[in-house]
Scaffold this motif. Structure first.
Motif: not given
Length: 101
Positions: A77-89
Motif C-alpha cells: 500500500r505504501e509503495y503502490a503508486f511509486l514509479t520504478r524510478e521512485e522505488r529505486r530512489l
C-alpha cells in the motif's frame, strides 16, 4: 521468496535460525513468537521486496507467516503508486540510512 531454489531457501532459513536464534528456533522479528524451520518465513529487511530487495543474509530477518503477510500488505500500500524510478530512489535512501549508522 522468488529467485531462490528450494535448497537455497532452506539453507538461508537454517542460517536465520542460527543467526537470530539458537539454531533450532528463532523469534519473529515483529511479534516475538518462536519459529522453527517449518514455521519460519523470510522477511526482506531492511530493503523490502517491493523496492527490489533480495533474500540475502544482509537483507533478511525471521518472521511468522501472519506478520510477514501483514507487513507485505502495508508496504504494498505504501509503495503502490511509486514509479520504478521512485522505488529505486526510495531503496537508495534506505541504503544511505543504513550506511550512516
Amino acid at each position: 521468496m522468488s529467485g531462490l531454489n528450494s535448497k537455497a531457501k532452506r539453507k538461508l532459513r537454517r542460517w536465520v535460525l542460527a543467526e537470530f536464534g539458537d539454531g533450532t528456533t528463532a523469534p519473529c522479528a515483529m511479534c516475538g513468537c518462536l519459529l522453527t524451520i517449518d514455521t519460519l518465513t523470510l522477511d526482506h529487511y531492511p530493503i523490502p521486496a517491493c523496492l527490489f530487495g533480495h533474500l540475502t543474509e544482509s537483507n533478511v530477518r525471521p518472521a511468522c507467516g501472519p506478520c510477514n503477510a501483514e507487513d507485505g500488505k502495508r508496504l504494498d500500500r505504501e509503495y503502490a503508486f511509486l514509479t520504478r524510478e521512485e522505488r529505486r530512489l526510495a531503496r537508495r535512501r534506505i541504503l544511505e540510512q543504513i550506511a550512516a549508522r
